[in-house]
Design an enzyme around this catalytic site. Structure first.
Site, short mmCIF file in Angstrom:
data_model
loop_
_atom_site.label_atom_id
_atom_site.label_comp_id
_atom_site.label_asym_id
_atom_site.label_seq_id
_atom_site.Cartn_x
_atom_site.Cartn_y
_atom_site.Cartn_z
N SER A 151 35.44 35.12 39.28
CA SER A 151 35.96 36.42 38.88
C SER A 151 35.37 37.46 39.81
CB SER A 151 35.53 36.73 37.43
OG SER A 151 35.75 38.08 37.10
N TYR A 164 28.82 38.35 30.81
CA TYR A 164 29.92 37.73 31.55
C TYR A 164 29.67 37.80 33.05
CZ TYR A 164 34.73 36.80 33.07
OH TYR A 164 35.85 36.27 33.67
#
Length: 266
Positions: A151, A164
């Site tokens: 990501s 995250y």
């Protein structure tokens, strides 16, 4: 579960996709199947991957569903052992590490350690588990490819994303380190780092099912990425000639300049 039969004369190459029950994983499985791969669909939700396998079969493609939690190392090892490596055929040629996810947006000061642990388990240890288990088969194929869906959160931070971001930084580092350690062996390590992708479940899961908060993530963004956009990127990277390695490919929608700079229309 029974052995997954992979080999037969003139069998197509095999791609294993984790987290294939929805979103980017399901879209990637469809794209790889259309590109000529026999796809092994893994995810925790057995009904979803069985339905996807049936859909692909109806379209004339080959797919095998296998219910799997990548955070369960014993189950992952059982899955790897179940792959039928006997007889002719190319074996497992591609592994797409897609299983992952985010939980919460609390600041570091008040974040729930259980959420952080869950994110680390799937985004980091899940990648480690399945990659370790399938490396022998990927090596034996003579042209293996490991894809890690990280990501842009693995490349830069933002407020409220600590857990995250930390997990995706871990996934990013696995890709970098593995590429160094495998150099000289017939395996590519490709990292795809998507930015803002609008799927049915990612934001909804992150906000514990709160539809209003999930929708706010994409408010005013005319065209966020779709799961199909990322699947197209993954498939393009995988189908380059074997000597071509796409080390890191960052893909964002045009409206997103960084993790925190997004153009939103009023």
């Amino acid at each position: 579960m029974p052995a997954v039969p992979l080999h037969r004369p003139e069998a197509p190459p095999v791609a294993v996709v984790t987290g294939a029950s929805s979103g980017i994983g399901a879209a990637t499985a469809r794209r790889l199947a259309a590109a000529g791969y026999r796809v092994v669909l893994t995810a925790r939700r057995k009904d979803r991957i069985e339905a996807l396998a049936a859909e692909l079969a109806e379209a004339g493609h080959e797919a095998v569903p296998y219910a799997l939690d990548v955070t369960d190392r014993a189950a992952v090892d059982e899955f790897a052992a179940s792959l039928d490596h006997h007889g002719p055929g190319p074996g497992v040629q591609v592994l797409v590490n897609n299983a992952g996810g985010a939980l919460g947006t609390d600041p570091v000061e008040t974040a729930d350690p259980a959420d952080w642990r869950a994110m680390y388990e799937v985004n980091v240890l899940g990648v480690l588990n399945i990659t370790q288990a399938l490396l022998p088969s990927l090596t034996a194929s003579g042209a293996g490819t490991v894809v890690i869906l990280s990501s842009t959160a693995g490349l830069a931070t933002y407020e409220g994303g600590g857990g995250y971001v930390a997990a995706k930084h871990g996934a990013h580092v696995i890709a970098e380190t593995l590429r160094l350690e495998l150099v000289g062996r017939p395996i590519r390590v490709i990292e795809i780092a998507p930015g803002m992708v609008k799927t049915d479940e990612f934001a909804l899961t992150r906000f514990g099912g709160d539809e209003e908060k999930a929708a706010a993530v994409y408010a005013g963004v005319a065209e966020p990425l779709t799961a199909e956009d990322v699947a197209d990127t993954v498939t393009w990277s995988v189908t380059r000639p074997p000597h071509v390695n796409i080390d890191l490919l960052v893909v964002r929608p045009r409206a997103q300049a960084s993790n925190y700079k997004v153009h939103r229309e009023s």
